[in-house]
Design a protein around this motif. Structure first.
Motif, short mmCIF file in Angstrom:
data_model
loop_
_atom_site.label_atom_id
_atom_site.label_comp_id
_atom_site.label_asym_id
_atom_site.label_seq_id
_atom_site.Cartn_x
_atom_site.Cartn_y
_atom_site.Cartn_z
N PHE A 172 0.84 -1.20 0.00
CA PHE A 172 0.00 0.00 0.00
C PHE A 172 0.87 1.24 0.00
O PHE A 172 2.05 1.22 0.33
N GLY A 173 0.26 2.36 -0.38
CA GLY A 173 0.84 3.68 -0.25
C GLY A 173 -0.27 4.62 0.16
O GLY A 173 -1.37 4.18 0.51
N SER A 174 -0.01 5.91 0.12
CA SER A 174 -1.02 6.88 0.54
C SER A 174 -2.29 6.78 -0.30
O SER A 174 -3.41 6.84 0.23
N GLU A 175 -2.12 6.61 -1.61
CA GLU A 175 -3.30 6.52 -2.48
C GLU A 175 -4.15 5.29 -2.16
O GLU A 175 -5.37 5.38 -2.03
N GLN A 208 4.26 9.20 -3.96
CA GLN A 208 4.62 8.10 -3.07
C GLN A 208 5.27 8.60 -1.78
O GLN A 208 5.34 7.87 -0.80
N ASP A 209 5.75 9.83 -1.81
CA ASP A 209 6.29 10.45 -0.60
C ASP A 209 5.12 10.94 0.27
O ASP A 209 4.33 11.77 -0.16
N LYS A 210 5.02 10.42 1.47
CA LYS A 210 3.86 10.71 2.32
C LYS A 210 3.74 12.19 2.66
O LYS A 210 2.64 12.75 2.66
N THR A 211 4.86 12.84 2.93
CA THR A 211 4.82 14.27 3.27
C THR A 211 4.30 15.09 2.10
O THR A 211 3.49 16.02 2.28
N PHE A 212 4.76 14.77 0.90
CA PHE A 212 4.30 15.47 -0.30
C PHE A 212 2.82 15.21 -0.53
O PHE A 212 2.06 16.12 -0.88
N TYR A 213 2.40 13.97 -0.32
CA TYR A 213 0.98 13.61 -0.48
C TYR A 213 0.14 14.43 0.48
O TYR A 213 -0.91 14.97 0.10
N PRO A 254 -8.11 9.46 -2.60
CA PRO A 254 -7.02 8.90 -3.42
C PRO A 254 -6.69 9.85 -4.57
O PRO A 254 -7.56 10.20 -5.36
N ILE A 255 -5.45 10.28 -4.63
CA ILE A 255 -5.00 11.14 -5.73
C ILE A 255 -4.45 10.21 -6.80
O ILE A 255 -3.25 9.93 -6.85
N ASP A 256 -5.34 9.71 -7.66
CA ASP A 256 -4.96 8.75 -8.68
C ASP A 256 -4.72 9.45 -10.01
O ASP A 256 -4.70 10.69 -10.08
#
Length: 237
Positions: A157-160, A201-206, A177-179
């Motif tokens: 998994f990732g943030s999305e 994929q970078d959580k902070t950027f997300y 989800p930013i798909d």
């Protein structure tokens, strides 16, 4: 250094017009839902987790084999089946091959098996969290914390994917989800930052991008989930 989002009146008007033009899509979509759409139990958690894993591996449009795999009358990987299976990884690998989904066998079965045993070893604590969330109006920060905990817990998994997981259970008002479709829409809208699924994929950027989307939606008095639903349902976007 601190970056601050500033939303101008032109952006607010532009988004407001977009929501007004397509909000009927939400009404039509909600009218065909029923009380069983968001049932939270071990079987639906397993199925949703697998769905999110498989969606990670495709770029845009899902093929027919994928849809057939999930529309079978009896889902192959119920809790009871998995609990009595000695090799979950192999079980999923063979099922994917039989259903013509060979491109998914490299990573997904290992992640799926790992995640099932994680749920078992934690005594399905996630189910309790989801059930509690369904009974509560989570704040933005509480929703983000829940999404991040799922991201951290589930291999593959990732943030999305974590936010899509919550979205399927109708537990994501703010964290969406930013798909690829959302990225395309933001680009057309004139979003000031260039986005890619790799960068996200970078959580902070997300988190930072989510903050911008949330603030924009707040100015129009609409939840980000409504914007996401319109973009997903609208074939013209």
């Amino acid at each position: 250094m601190k970056l601050i989002w500033e939303i101008n009146e032109a952006d607010i008007k532009k988004l407001g017009n977009f929501i007004d033009n397509y909000k009927t899509l939400i009404t039509k979509n909600n009218s065909i839902k029923n009380e069983n759409d968001f049932v939270i139990n071990r079987d639906t958690i397993i199925k949703t987790m697998l769905l999110c894993l498989l969606q990670t591996e495709h770029n845009k449009k899902l093929d027919n084999s994928f849809e057939t795999f999930f529309k079978q009358n009896q889902f192959l990987f119920s809790y009871t089946v998995l609990l009595n299976e000695v090799d979950i990884k192999n079980l999923l690998t063979e099922a994917l091959k039989i259903n013509g989904l060979t491109k998914y066998v490299k990573k997904i079965p290992d992640c799926f098996s790992f995640n099932f045993y994680y749920l078992e070893n934690t005594n399905w604590e996630l189910q309790t969290k989801l059930e509690n969330a369904a009974k509560t109006n989570l704040t933005k920060q509480e929703e983000r914390s829940l999404a991040d905990s799922i991201d951290k817990a589930f291999k593959g998994f990732g943030s999305e994917q974590a936010r899509r997981f919550l979205q399927i259970f109708d537990l994501a008002k703010y964290e969406i989800p930013i798909d690829y479709k959302m990225i395309d829409w933001l680009k057309k809208f004139g979003f000031p930052i260039k986005l890619s699924r790799t960068a996200l994929q970078d959580k902070t950027f997300y988190h930072f991008i989510s903050d911008g989307i949330q603030l924009l939606c707040e100015k129009v008095n609409v939840h980000p989930s409504t914007l996401a639903a319109i973009i997903t349902l609208n074939k013209n976007v």
